[in-house]
Design an enzyme around this catalytic site. Structure first.
Site, mmCIF file in Angstrom:
data_model
loop_
_atom_site.group_PDB
_atom_site.id
_atom_site.type_symbol
_atom_site.label_atom_id
_atom_site.label_comp_id
_atom_site.label_asym_id
_atom_site.label_seq_id
_atom_site.Cartn_x
_atom_site.Cartn_y
_atom_site.Cartn_z
ATOM 1 N N GLY A 45 0.821 -1.197 0.000
ATOM 2 C CA GLY A 45 0.000 0.000 0.000
ATOM 3 C C GLY A 45 0.860 1.254 0.000
ATOM 4 O O GLY A 45 2.001 1.242 -0.457
ATOM 5 N N CYS A 46 0.308 2.329 0.533
ATOM 6 C CA CYS A 46 1.000 3.615 0.549
ATOM 7 C C CYS A 46 2.373 3.503 1.185
ATOM 8 O O CYS A 46 2.508 3.020 2.305
ATOM 9 C CB CYS A 46 0.155 4.636 1.313
ATOM 10 N N PHE A 47 3.388 3.967 0.469
ATOM 11 C CA PHE A 47 4.746 3.826 1.005
ATOM 12 C C PHE A 47 5.054 4.816 2.126
ATOM 13 O O PHE A 47 6.069 4.707 2.790
ATOM 14 C CB PHE A 47 5.821 3.883 -0.075
#
Length: 216
Positions: A45-47
């Site tokens: 997902g979002c880094f």
């Protein structure tokens, strides 16, 4: 959600590249491992939250946000957001294997996101947010499969792990403004509402392995 919040940034970047030239000076640089360091690459997902979570582990020296798993060379954030490059948001972790083992790092990865949701993490949807991990040796592949089996057996999540396990090919660093974004944007509604709860959950699950400053 994150894409909407970065819309203005994207417009500015697109405007700056209106002459058809893309400046690589806006991107981070891939670091070479220091003596005794090893490297691992994970996508969950979002880094922003994944980078923060894994950087809090003892033995982790550096984490770089970037892109991997696709075909486009030197992709930008805007490229990856189209879901046409095949890339996912990932983090490259530089760690000391004498302090933290690869199996422990893999376990931490599975706790840092929900590996049972296909092409989605919370409000973020798309193949660029898929759960994916890259192995560099056959031994790492085996350890990743064992870690996934352990998670499934634990019933920690309601569903089964759907994480892609693929051989590592290439990692492209993301733009500089993505690096360390979590700590410098705590007032961002996305960070406060989505990223921070994920990081706090991770800290509770991996507390014995955290650096001292994160055990408070």
């Amino acid at each position: 959600m994150k894409r909407l919040m970065l819309y203005v940034v994207g417009i500015m970047l697109c405007y700056s590249c209106a002459n058809g030239q893309t400046s690589r000076t806006d991107f981070a640089v891939v670091a070479k491992p220091a003596a005794g360091e090893e490297v691992a690459t994970f996508g969950g997902g979002c880094f922003w939250s994944m980078s923060e979570a894994l950087s809090e582990l003892k033995g982790v020296n550096k984490v770089i946000s970037g892109y991997a798993g696709g075909t486009k060379v030197n992709p930008s954030y805007q490229d990856v957001c189209t879901n046409t490059t095949g890339h996912a948001e990932v983090v490259q972790v530089y760690y000391n294997p004498k302090v933290i083992s690869y199996p422990t790092l893999a376990e931490a990865f599975f706790f840092a996101h929900d590996p049972t949701t296909l092409n989605r993490q919370g409000p973020d949807e798309g193949t660029d947010y898929r759960s994916i991990v890259f192995y560099r040796t056959p031994q790492e592949k085996t350890m990743l499969e064992q870690a996934a089996a352990k998670v499934n057996a634990s019933k920690h999540y309601n569903g089964k792990v759907v994480t892609e396990v693929k051989p590592f090919k290439v990692f492209y660093p993301a733009e500089k403004y993505h690096q360390g974004y979590y700590k410098t944007h705590m007032d961002n509604p996305y960070i406060a509402g989505v990223s921070e709860p994920k990081v706090k959950k991770f800290e509770n699950a991996m507390r014995p392995y955290l650096k001292d400053e994160y055990k408070k």
